[in-house]
Write a protein that holds these residues in place. Structure first.
Motif, PDB file in Angstrom:
ATOM      1  N   MET A 182      -1.227 -12.626   4.014  1.00 39.76           N
ATOM      2  CA  MET A 182      -2.357 -11.627   3.583  1.00 39.76           C
ATOM      3  C   MET A 182      -2.266 -10.741   2.472  1.00 39.76           C
ATOM      4  N   LYS A 183      -2.929 -10.980   1.314  1.00 42.93           N
ATOM      5  CA  LYS A 183      -3.012 -10.342   0.420  1.00 42.93           C
ATOM      6  C   LYS A 183      -3.720  -9.013   0.433  1.00 42.93           C
ATOM      7  N   PRO A 184      -2.957  -7.881  -0.013  1.00 38.69           N
ATOM      8  CA  PRO A 184      -3.470  -6.360   0.188  1.00 38.69           C
ATOM      9  C   PRO A 184      -4.714  -6.057  -0.865  1.00 38.69           C
ATOM     10  N   ASP A 185      -5.542  -5.261  -0.433  1.00 35.10           N
ATOM     11  CA  ASP A 185      -6.504  -4.837  -1.224  1.00 35.10           C
ATOM     12  C   ASP A 185      -6.106  -3.593  -1.748  1.00 35.10           C
ATOM     13  N   VAL A 186      -5.140  -2.612  -1.145  1.00 38.12           N
ATOM     14  CA  VAL A 186      -4.776  -1.546  -1.414  1.00 38.12           C
ATOM     15  C   VAL A 186      -3.430  -1.303  -1.234  1.00 38.12           C
ATOM     16  N   ILE A 187      -2.563  -0.759  -2.106  1.00 37.37           N
ATOM     17  CA  ILE A 187      -1.155  -0.729  -1.653  1.00 37.37           C
ATOM     18  C   ILE A 187      -1.100   0.976  -1.572  1.00 37.37           C
ATOM     19  N   VAL A 188      -0.397   1.162  -0.547  1.00 32.97           N
ATOM     20  CA  VAL A 188       0.250   2.570  -0.484  1.00 32.97           C
ATOM     21  C   VAL A 188       1.631   2.632  -0.861  1.00 32.97           C
ATOM     22  N   VAL A 189       1.986   3.358  -2.041  1.00 30.66           N
ATOM     23  CA  VAL A 189       3.244   3.514  -2.343  1.00 30.66           C
ATOM     24  C   VAL A 189       4.172   4.650  -1.817  1.00 30.66           C
ATOM     25  N   THR A 190       5.309   4.828  -1.179  1.00 37.72           N
ATOM     26  CA  THR A 190       5.706   6.097  -0.487  1.00 37.72           C
ATOM     27  C   THR A 190       7.102   5.703  -0.784  1.00 37.72           C
ATOM     28  N   GLU A 191       7.968   6.935  -0.512  1.00 33.50           N
ATOM     29  CA  GLU A 191       9.453   7.048  -0.566  1.00 33.50           C
ATOM     30  C   GLU A 191      10.055   6.320   0.393  1.00 33.50           C
ATOM     31  N   ARG A 192       9.199   6.419   1.747  1.00 33.98           N
ATOM     32  CA  ARG A 192       9.781   5.885   3.098  1.00 33.98           C
ATOM     33  C   ARG A 192       8.518   5.275   3.785  1.00 33.98           C
TER      34      ARG A 192
END
Length: 375
Positions: free
Chosen positions: A1-11
């Motif tokens: 599944m190709k994401p529309d939105v990426i949530v980038v986080t430290e954990r």
């Protein structure tokens, strides 16, 4: 599944609430600042829930900027403080908006999508995504049902999006978008699901009851997957022999759900008995009166209304008021008067009547008294 939105986080566990909020409107993926492998082909937006003052965060964001090769992608930064230095650092790293890290996930996602799709309301985006997701999953269900069991877990994933679409966008927006779908069987199931979800929300039914009703609506016509297409899509009325074959879809659907491991008696009963009538003239088991539980009665009303108000190969869609006249003409011999009026009130969104119905309708007390679906 190709994401529309990426949530980038430290954990990875830190971005769960944000990713879940995104899933109401788009496909999401959580990526930590230590990960270098992620798919950006379909990415339309980025939410950064990581400390800007950490070198690893800056390195990740710089690498992301290179990978998108000049594409203009909205980026929401969640800041840990109100310091001007942190805000300036976020802007240098490509922020198109900055919010406090304490902001509710739904507010963050709404802010992102105001940038991704400024020509649409957030409500429109929620409803459209819910429908697109439902179309994919029900298509898969119908394909699987032609030869074997279906994935009930996937079907259950649709329940909350359908209910949320009713709360946010209302039934008419849902019905309007669904009417444009080409697959008649799939379109009908989604129409019925929207109608019954709207009724459940209108009556303020408990969450468990709403879930059961929508699940029953989504699977109620699964047996049509094994009806010959020549009969299913015939551009005219069915003859007696064809009608007999068509009527087997209810019992076939029940068998498919049993083979798929369904244990929810409401879903099983709704699938087998949604064509039963109070006077015993329905099928496949000729149930009558008290033998037909409230879920069946509600599902039958929504099913008939949906069939009347959608285009069919042999006739155009019927106006709403004409469909209501037909439903009322079936009272009390085939349909229950109180439930027909509750349904009509849910379409008109009459809140005064909603409060009255919640006090008087027996469905609020005996929704789970549906009898066994086993013939």
């Amino acid at each position: 599944m190709k994401p529309d939105v990426i949530v980038v986080t430290e954990r990875s566990n830190r971005g769960l609430d944000l990713a879940e909020a995104v899933r109401m409107v788009a496909r999401s993926q959580i990526v930590t600042t230590s990960e270098a492998k992620y798919d950006i082909v379909a990415v339309k937006g980025l939410i950064v829930d990581a400390s800007i003052d950490r070198a690893r965060t800056r390195v990740w964001l710089q690498a992301f900027s290179k990978r998108i090769e000049g594409r203009s992608i909205p980026v929401i930064y969640l800041l840990r403080s109100k310091a001007v230095s942190e805000l300036s650092a976020a802007e240098r790293l490509g922020a198109t908006a900055c919010l406090s890290a304490m902001t509710e996930p739904s507010v963050v996602v709404a802010a992102l999508f105001r940038q991704i799709a400024p020509q649409k309301t957030f409500t429109e985006i929620i409803v459209e995504h819910s429908i697109a997701r439902a179309v994919t999953i029900l298509n898969n269900m119908n394909v699987d049902a032609t030869i074997g069991p279906v994935n009930l877990r996937e079907v259950d994933e649709l329940i909350d999006p359908v209910l949320q679409a009713m709360k946010d966008g209302g039934v008419f927006h849902w019905l309007k978008l669904i009417q444009n779908h080409d697959d008649m069987t799939l379109r009908h199931s989604l129409l019925v699901a929207g109608l019954i979800a709207n009724l459940a929300v209108f009556l303020h039914l408990p969450r468990s009851d709403r879930t059961s009703l929508v699940r029953a609506a989504l699977v109620h016509d699964v047996g049509k997957a094994r009806i010959p297409l020549g009969i299913l899509n015939k551009p005219g009325r069915l003859d007696d022999e064809e009608m007999q074959i068509m009527r087997t879809h209810a019992s076939i659907g029940h068998e498919i759900l049993l083979a798929s491991g369904m244990t929810d008696n409401l879903g099983l009963s709704g699938t087998r008995h949604h064509h039963e009538m109070l006077d015993g003239s329905g099928y496949p088991d000729g149930l009558k009166g008290e033998e037909i539980g409230d879920v069946i009665r509600l599902l039958t009303i929504c099913d008939i209304y949906a069939a009347l108000t959608e285009d069919r190969p042999y006739r155009p869609a019927m106006p709403q008021e004409e469909a209501f006249k037909i439903l009322r003409s079936m009272v009390p011999s085939k349909l229950e008067s109180g439930l027909v009026e509750a349904f009509a009130a849910s379409i008109s969104a009459d809140e005064t009547l909603s409060r009255k119905l919640r006090l008087t309708l027996p469905i609020l007390k005996n929704l789970h008294s549906t009898k066994s679906a086993t013939p």
